[in-house]
Design a protein around this motif. Structure first.
Motif, PDB file in Angstrom:
ATOM      1  N   ALA A   1       0.845  -1.189   0.000  1.00  0.00           N
ATOM      2  CA  ALA A   1       0.000   0.000   0.000  1.00  0.00           C
ATOM      3  C   ALA A   1       0.882   1.241   0.000  1.00  0.00           C
ATOM      4  O   ALA A   1       1.997   1.230   0.521  1.00  0.00           O
ATOM      5  CB  ALA A   1      -0.904  -0.004   1.229  1.00  0.00           C
ATOM      6  N   GLY A   2       0.367   2.298  -0.609  1.00  0.00           N
ATOM      7  CA  GLY A   2       1.132   3.533  -0.651  1.00  0.00           C
ATOM      8  C   GLY A   2       2.004   3.679  -1.881  1.00  0.00           C
ATOM      9  O   GLY A   2       2.772   4.632  -1.993  1.00  0.00           O
ATOM     10  N   THR A   3       1.903   2.728  -2.825  1.00  0.00           N
ATOM     11  CA  THR A   3       2.736   2.787  -4.038  1.00  0.00           C
ATOM     12  C   THR A   3       1.874   3.008  -5.286  1.00  0.00           C
ATOM     13  O   THR A   3       2.324   2.752  -6.399  1.00  0.00           O
ATOM     14  CB  THR A   3       3.551   1.490  -4.209  1.00  0.00           C
ATOM     15  N   GLU A   4       0.666   3.480  -5.085  1.00  0.00           N
ATOM     16  CA  GLU A   4      -0.270   3.597  -6.199  1.00  0.00           C
ATOM     17  C   GLU A   4       0.245   4.510  -7.314  1.00  0.00           C
ATOM     18  O   GLU A   4      -0.076   4.297  -8.487  1.00  0.00           O
ATOM     19  CB  GLU A   4      -1.623   4.109  -5.690  1.00  0.00           C
ATOM     20  N   ASP A   5       1.005   5.525  -6.968  1.00  0.00           N
ATOM     21  CA  ASP A   5       1.483   6.482  -7.968  1.00  0.00           C
ATOM     22  C   ASP A   5       2.897   6.173  -8.475  1.00  0.00           C
ATOM     23  O   ASP A   5       3.469   6.954  -9.237  1.00  0.00           O
ATOM     24  CB  ASP A   5       1.459   7.905  -7.387  1.00  0.00           C
ATOM     25  N   TRP A   6       3.466   5.058  -8.055  1.00  0.00           N
ATOM     26  CA  TRP A   6       4.839   4.716  -8.453  1.00  0.00           C
ATOM     27  C   TRP A   6       4.856   4.186  -9.878  1.00  0.00           C
ATOM     28  O   TRP A   6       3.942   3.460 -10.309  1.00  0.00           O
ATOM     29  CB  TRP A   6       5.419   3.670  -7.519  1.00  0.00           C
ATOM     30  N   ASP A   7       5.937   4.500 -10.607  1.00  0.00           N
ATOM     31  CA  ASP A   7       6.087   3.940 -11.948  1.00  0.00           C
ATOM     32  C   ASP A   7       6.744   2.559 -11.861  1.00  0.00           C
ATOM     33  O   ASP A   7       7.155   2.108 -10.784  1.00  0.00           O
ATOM     34  CB  ASP A   7       6.889   4.873 -12.852  1.00  0.00           C
ATOM     35  N   ILE A   8       6.845   1.890 -13.012  1.00  0.00           N
ATOM     36  CA  ILE A   8       7.345   0.515 -13.036  1.00  0.00           C
ATOM     37  C   ILE A   8       8.779   0.432 -12.528  1.00  0.00           C
ATOM     38  O   ILE A   8       9.130  -0.480 -11.771  1.00  0.00           O
ATOM     39  CB  ILE A   8       7.238  -0.065 -14.465  1.00  0.00           C
ATOM     40  N   ALA A   9       9.625   1.368 -12.929  1.00  0.00           N
ATOM     41  CA  ALA A   9      11.032   1.321 -12.514  1.00  0.00           C
ATOM     42  C   ALA A   9      11.156   1.429 -11.000  1.00  0.00           C
ATOM     43  O   ALA A   9      11.944   0.700 -10.375  1.00  0.00           O
ATOM     44  CB  ALA A   9      11.814   2.446 -13.195  1.00  0.00           C
ATOM     45  N   ARG A  10      10.394   2.314 -10.404  1.00  0.00           N
ATOM     46  CA  ARG A  10      10.468   2.489  -8.948  1.00  0.00           C
ATOM     47  C   ARG A  10       9.909   1.278  -8.230  1.00  0.00           C
ATOM     48  O   ARG A  10      10.441   0.835  -7.213  1.00  0.00           O
ATOM     49  CB  ARG A  10       9.717   3.756  -8.545  1.00  0.00           C
ATOM     50  N   LEU A  11       8.832   0.718  -8.757  1.00  0.00           N
ATOM     51  CA  LEU A  11       8.255  -0.480  -8.159  1.00  0.00           C
ATOM     52  C   LEU A  11       9.229  -1.653  -8.254  1.00  0.00           C
ATOM     53  O   LEU A  11       9.378  -2.434  -7.309  1.00  0.00           O
ATOM     54  CB  LEU A  11       6.941  -0.836  -8.856  1.00  0.00           C
TER      55      LEU A  11
ATOM     56  N   SER B   1      11.624 -12.128  -2.085  1.00  0.00           N
ATOM     57  CA  SER B   1      10.164 -12.031  -2.165  1.00  0.00           C
ATOM     58  C   SER B   1       9.629 -12.862  -3.322  1.00  0.00           C
ATOM     59  O   SER B   1       8.480 -13.319  -3.288  1.00  0.00           O
ATOM     60  CB  SER B   1       9.734 -10.568  -2.326  1.00  0.00           C
ATOM     61  N   MET B   2      10.450 -13.067  -4.360  1.00  0.00           N
ATOM     62  CA  MET B   2      10.019 -13.875  -5.501  1.00  0.00           C
ATOM     63  C   MET B   2      10.279 -15.362  -5.290  1.00  0.00           C
ATOM     64  O   MET B   2       9.846 -16.195  -6.084  1.00  0.00           O
ATOM     65  CB  MET B   2      10.700 -13.374  -6.778  1.00  0.00           C
ATOM     66  N   ILE B   3      11.001 -15.693  -4.218  1.00  0.00           N
ATOM     67  CA  ILE B   3      11.143 -17.086  -3.778  1.00  0.00           C
ATOM     68  C   ILE B   3      10.112 -17.387  -2.700  1.00  0.00           C
ATOM     69  O   ILE B   3       9.601 -18.495  -2.591  1.00  0.00           O
ATOM     70  CB  ILE B   3      12.568 -17.354  -3.246  1.00  0.00           C
ATOM     71  N   GLY B   4       9.817 -16.373  -1.899  1.00  0.00           N
ATOM     72  CA  GLY B   4       8.810 -16.526  -0.858  1.00  0.00           C
ATOM     73  C   GLY B   4       9.341 -16.474   0.556  1.00  0.00           C
ATOM     74  O   GLY B   4       8.586 -16.635   1.505  1.00  0.00           O
ATOM     75  N   THR B   5      10.635 -16.248   0.714  1.00  0.00           N
ATOM     76  CA  THR B   5      11.194 -16.139   2.064  1.00  0.00           C
ATOM     77  C   THR B   5      11.028 -14.724   2.619  1.00  0.00           C
ATOM     78  O   THR B   5      11.351 -14.476   3.776  1.00  0.00           O
ATOM     79  CB  THR B   5      12.685 -16.518   2.078  1.00  0.00           C
ATOM     80  N   GLU B   6      10.525 -13.822   1.795  1.00  0.00           N
ATOM     81  CA  GLU B   6      10.159 -12.478   2.248  1.00  0.00           C
ATOM     82  C   GLU B   6       8.742 -12.197   1.777  1.00  0.00           C
ATOM     83  O   GLU B   6       8.377 -12.542   0.659  1.00  0.00           O
ATOM     84  CB  GLU B   6      11.120 -11.424   1.679  1.00  0.00           C
TER      85      GLU B   6
ATOM     86  N   GLY C   1       6.357  -3.840   2.143  1.00  0.00           N
ATOM     87  CA  GLY C   1       6.038  -2.515   2.666  1.00  0.00           C
ATOM     88  C   GLY C   1       7.106  -2.010   3.630  1.00  0.00           C
ATOM     89  O   GLY C   1       7.264  -0.796   3.805  1.00  0.00           O
ATOM     90  N   ARG C   2       7.845  -2.922   4.220  1.00  0.00           N
ATOM     91  CA  ARG C   2       8.918  -2.515   5.137  1.00  0.00           C
ATOM     92  C   ARG C   2      10.030  -1.783   4.407  1.00  0.00           C
ATOM     93  O   ARG C   2      10.842  -1.096   5.017  1.00  0.00           O
ATOM     94  CB  ARG C   2       9.507  -3.748   5.832  1.00  0.00           C
ATOM     95  N   ARG C   3      10.065  -1.916   3.074  1.00  0.00           N
ATOM     96  CA  ARG C   3      11.133  -1.301   2.292  1.00  0.00           C
ATOM     97  C   ARG C   3      10.743   0.070   1.742  1.00  0.00           C
ATOM     98  O   ARG C   3      11.518   0.688   1.018  1.00  0.00           O
ATOM     99  CB  ARG C   3      11.526  -2.224   1.134  1.00  0.00           C
ATOM    100  N   LEU C   4       9.551   0.539   2.049  1.00  0.00           N
ATOM    101  CA  LEU C   4       9.100   1.788   1.479  1.00  0.00           C
ATOM    102  C   LEU C   4      10.002   2.961   1.862  1.00  0.00           C
ATOM    103  O   LEU C   4      10.175   3.892   1.083  1.00  0.00           O
ATOM    104  CB  LEU C   4       7.667   2.086   1.908  1.00  0.00           C
TER     105      LEU C   4
END
Length: 215
Positions: free
Chosen positions: A182-192, A200-205, A209-212
């Motif tokens: 949440a809070g990334t609604e206005d972010w572009d693809i590069a920033r996201l 996070s893509m393996i699933g151990t994270e 949102g903790r990285r915002l």
């Protein structure tokens, strides 16, 4: 020689050796040096491949997929329906090692990827697998105690959240699509994409949102 002087020399010795590469790394370096000396290997080629895997292929490709899925509903649906077709379409195929299936985290479900037989991994979109992914401890415990394993990475998965463990093979590789914070609604693809991590893509994270704060 005084005891104090001996202790100081010992401390210096330990400090110097603490910065040495691991034994496997030293063996690889020795082998590389031997091959270069015999004219069988170009060190520039080795450096180029390392850069490709760590900077170009690496998790950056997977992060781009995730960011696009977060921002484009049609792309999201196609990625979940046929991950292989999507990465082929955009030129990320080649080292995926078979069919790529993307599984999505939701408020009710968390996904974790493992390869119990060896270390099958979607190289084309995540690059080189981390060492811990290949260990027998992770490969066995991720199936038996996924919540415990995830906790060791700093995440606590509540009991009311379903955890699904996906076992990669040579035919099917998995990629987790994490939840968009949440809070990334206005972010572009590069920033996201910069927000998305390999873990996070393996699933151990789970909680990106903790990285915002760093985004």
């Amino acid at each position: 020689m005084s005891e104090d002087h001996t202790n100081r020399l010992g401390a210096i010795h330990r400090e110097l050796h603490s910065h040495l590469p691991s034994e496997p790394a030293l063996r690889v370096k020795a082998l590389e040096s031997l091959l270069v000396e015999k004219g069988l290997l170009d060190p520039g080629t080795v450096d180029a491949w390392i850069e490709v895997y760590t900077e170009e292929i690496g998790p950056k490709r997977g992060a781009e997929l995730v960011a696009r899925a977060w921002t484009d509903p049609a792309f999201h649906d196609r990625l979940l329906a046929d991950g292989t077709a999507v990465i082929t379409e955009i030129g990320f195929e080649g080292l995926a090692g078979g069919h790529l299936r993307v599984v999505e985290n939701t408020p009710a479900v968390h996904n974790l990827v493992v390869c119990t037989l060896c270390s099958c991994y979607p190289l084309a979109v995540l690059g080189i697998p981390p060492n811990w992914y290949k260990t027998a401890a992770y490969r066995s415990r991720a199936v038996r105690d996924p919540r415990g394993v995830i906790a060791e990475f700093g995440e606590v998965i509540s009991d009311d959240l379903e955890v699904r463990v996906w076992d990669s093979t040579a035919e099917v590789r998995y990629l987790v699509l994490p939840e968009r914070p949440a809070g990334t609604e206005d972010w572009d693809i590069a920033r996201l994409a910069d927000l998305v991590t390999r873990d996070s893509m393996i699933g151990t994270e789970r909680d990106l949102g903790r990285r915002l704060g760093a985004g």
